[in-house]
Design a protein around this motif. Structure first.
Motif, PDB file in Angstrom:
ATOM      1  N   SER A 199       0.877  -1.179   0.024  1.00 42.55           N
ATOM      2  CA  SER A 199       0.050   0.058  -0.066  1.00 42.55           C
ATOM      3  C   SER A 199       0.854   1.233  -0.147  1.00 42.55           C
ATOM      4  O   SER A 199       1.931   1.362   0.603  1.00 42.55           O
ATOM      5  N   THR A 200       0.395   2.218  -0.840  1.00 40.29           N
ATOM      6  CA  THR A 200       1.032   3.623  -0.890  1.00 40.29           C
ATOM      7  C   THR A 200       0.958   4.109   0.734  1.00 40.29           C
ATOM      8  O   THR A 200       1.964   5.178   1.000  1.00 40.29           O
ATOM      9  N   GLU A 201       0.157   4.032   1.526  1.00 43.20           N
ATOM     10  CA  GLU A 201      -0.032   4.362   2.918  1.00 43.20           C
ATOM     11  C   GLU A 201       0.733   3.582   3.897  1.00 43.20           C
ATOM     12  O   GLU A 201       0.976   4.186   4.997  1.00 43.20           O
ATOM     13  N   GLY A 202       1.513   2.439   3.448  1.00 46.42           N
ATOM     14  CA  GLY A 202       2.529   1.998   4.367  1.00 46.42           C
ATOM     15  C   GLY A 202       1.622   1.411   5.700  1.00 46.42           C
ATOM     16  O   GLY A 202       0.560   0.852   5.523  1.00 46.42           O
ATOM     17  N   MET A 203       2.198   1.596   6.847  1.00 44.93           N
ATOM     18  CA  MET A 203       1.743   1.001   7.959  1.00 44.93           C
ATOM     19  C   MET A 203       0.022   1.803   8.277  1.00 44.93           C
ATOM     20  O   MET A 203      -0.569   1.049   9.016  1.00 44.93           O
ATOM     21  N   GLU A 204       0.017   2.835   7.698  1.00 42.18           N
ATOM     22  CA  GLU A 204      -1.375   3.549   7.867  1.00 42.18           C
ATOM     23  C   GLU A 204      -2.628   2.782   7.184  1.00 42.18           C
ATOM     24  O   GLU A 204      -3.766   2.926   7.514  1.00 42.18           O
ATOM     25  N   ALA A 205      -2.207   1.843   6.194  1.00 42.25           N
ATOM     26  CA  ALA A 205      -3.129   0.966   5.602  1.00 42.25           C
ATOM     27  C   ALA A 205      -3.646   0.186   6.536  1.00 42.25           C
ATOM     28  O   ALA A 205      -4.912  -0.439   6.315  1.00 42.25           O
ATOM     29  N   LEU A 206      -3.057  -0.446   7.619  1.00 46.28           N
ATOM     30  CA  LEU A 206      -3.553  -1.387   8.468  1.00 46.28           C
ATOM     31  C   LEU A 206      -4.288  -0.495   9.497  1.00 46.28           C
ATOM     32  O   LEU A 206      -4.361   0.659   9.907  1.00 46.28           O
ATOM     33  N   THR A 207      -5.298  -1.235  10.185  1.00 49.30           N
ATOM     34  CA  THR A 207      -6.227  -0.949  11.057  1.00 49.30           C
ATOM     35  C   THR A 207      -5.454  -0.799  12.535  1.00 49.30           C
ATOM     36  O   THR A 207      -4.391  -1.309  12.538  1.00 49.30           O
ATOM     37  N   ASP A 208      -6.081  -0.188  13.485  1.00 54.89           N
ATOM     38  CA  ASP A 208      -5.434   0.117  14.806  1.00 54.89           C
ATOM     39  C   ASP A 208      -5.123  -1.382  15.363  1.00 54.89           C
ATOM     40  O   ASP A 208      -3.962  -1.648  15.889  1.00 54.89           O
ATOM     41  N   SER A 209      -6.067  -2.050  15.283  1.00 57.33           N
ATOM     42  CA  SER A 209      -5.745  -3.508  15.793  1.00 57.33           C
ATOM     43  C   SER A 209      -4.762  -4.470  15.143  1.00 57.33           C
ATOM     44  O   SER A 209      -3.991  -5.267  15.606  1.00 57.33           O
ATOM     45  N   GLN A 210      -4.834  -3.995  13.793  1.00 47.81           N
ATOM     46  CA  GLN A 210      -3.579  -4.817  12.973  1.00 47.81           C
ATOM     47  C   GLN A 210      -2.368  -4.371  13.410  1.00 47.81           C
ATOM     48  O   GLN A 210      -1.293  -5.060  13.635  1.00 47.81           O
ATOM     49  N   ARG A 211      -2.156  -3.034  13.482  1.00 48.20           N
ATOM     50  CA  ARG A 211      -0.910  -2.437  13.992  1.00 48.20           C
ATOM     51  C   ARG A 211      -0.564  -2.990  15.270  1.00 48.20           C
ATOM     52  O   ARG A 211       0.820  -3.262  15.586  1.00 48.20           O
TER      53      ARG A 211
END
Length: 315
Positions: A73-85
């Protein structure tokens, strides 16, 4: 994104594409759950078949699937949900604890026992946050367990703190004894033990680092009293090494030992990588003390204050 229903003539390529699609859309699903989901959609795939595809694409763990999702994703880690991070961070920490590396304790990739995993995580938090500011819930979260699972192994935070120190002193005791094996010169034996001590304080695991910290900082005399026997056993190694040194008869060997250990124990507060190495620090500390206590043969016209150090004429 919904997974497309399989046709009666679905091929292995179709199954592989469906598995990879679920890896992107629901990376937390395990292989059994993925297999069931796809079977409901008409795919003929087993859990082992799912794992085969994951391994083929280097996606066999949740951490790998989440990292791949972020990387795509071009958003990097921001593409993940809070729970996924949060899940990614927790599992990444657990992976480091499973294979801490660099502490000389594990020579294989075999996972640690759960109690060892808890001890490593607890040591890391005790080292960074302190005893009072670390809770059992914090430790459980660090290793991905419920607090009740921690209590199954350690009945209280105090018992866990004691276990961390017991393990830390066991490790450093073993290394300090091994460091001088086969060395006849008593000063060199002590130097090797000092190097082991400082290395553990600066570059070792959290369990190694917490071993040398000042126990009085936690302000709990009862805990300090329970830990003291471990420290006494470790200090006995240095007592024996120092008793074997050639020194002037008037030297207080106990004060020598306490000064040396006290100096080394505080290295962790000011050590910065990229300057002196732990071995260089240990040697310099020992040399500074040695220069004041080593016997010196009188020489005409000189005043000596240590081996190799002489001063011509008046000081």
């Amino acid at each position: 994104m919904a997974t497309q229903q399989a046709t009666p003539t679905a091929t292995m390529q179709d199954s592989e594409a469906a598995i990879l699609e679920l890896a992107r859309s629901e990376p937390e699903l395990g292989q059994a759950a993925v297999a069931r989901r796809l079977q409901e959609q008409g795919y003929r795939i087993s859990p082992s078949g799912v794992r085969y595809i994951w391994q083929k694409h280097d996606l066999e763990t949740t951490v790998k699937r989440l990292n791949a999702l972020a990387a795509d994703s071009t958003e990097g880690m921001e593409a993940l949900t809070d729970s996924q991070r949060e899940l990614l961070e927790r599992n990444s920490v657990t992976a480091r604890l499973l294979h801490p590396g660099g502490n000389g304790e594990k020579s294989t990739d075999e996972p640690l026992e759960r109690s060892e995993l808890i001890i490593n995580a607890a040591a890391e938090l005790f080292s960074t946050a302190g005893y009072d500011r670390t809770s059992i819930r914090d430790i459980a979260s660090r290793v991905g367990l419920l607090p009740g699972s921690i209590y199954h192994h350690f009945p209280s935070k105090e018992e866990l703190y004691i276990a961390v120190h017991r393990e830390g002193f066991r490790r450093v005791l073993k290394r300090a004894k091994a460091a001088g094996e086969g060395i006849s010169d008593p000063w060199e034996r002590l130097r090797r033990a000092c190097e082991v001590h400082v290395h553990g304080m600066t570059e070792g695991s959290p369990v190694d680092r917490i071993t040398g910290t000042n126990l009085a900082l936690i302000g709990n005399d009862d805990i300090q009293a329970r830990i003291q026997p471990f420290r006494d056993e470790y200090e006995e190694v240095f007592r024996e090494l120092i008793d074997a040194l050639p020194m002037r008869p008037d030297v207080d060997r106990k004060l020598f030992r306490l000064t040396l250990l006290g100096s080394m124990n505080w290295v962790y507060l000011w050590f910065r990588p990229g300057q002196r190495t732990p071995a260089q620090i240990a040697s310099a500390m020992l040399d500074m003390i040695r220069d004041g206590v080593a016997p010196v043969a009188p020489q005409a016209g000189t005043q000596g204050r240590g081996p190799g150090i002489t001063h011509e004429g008046p000081l």
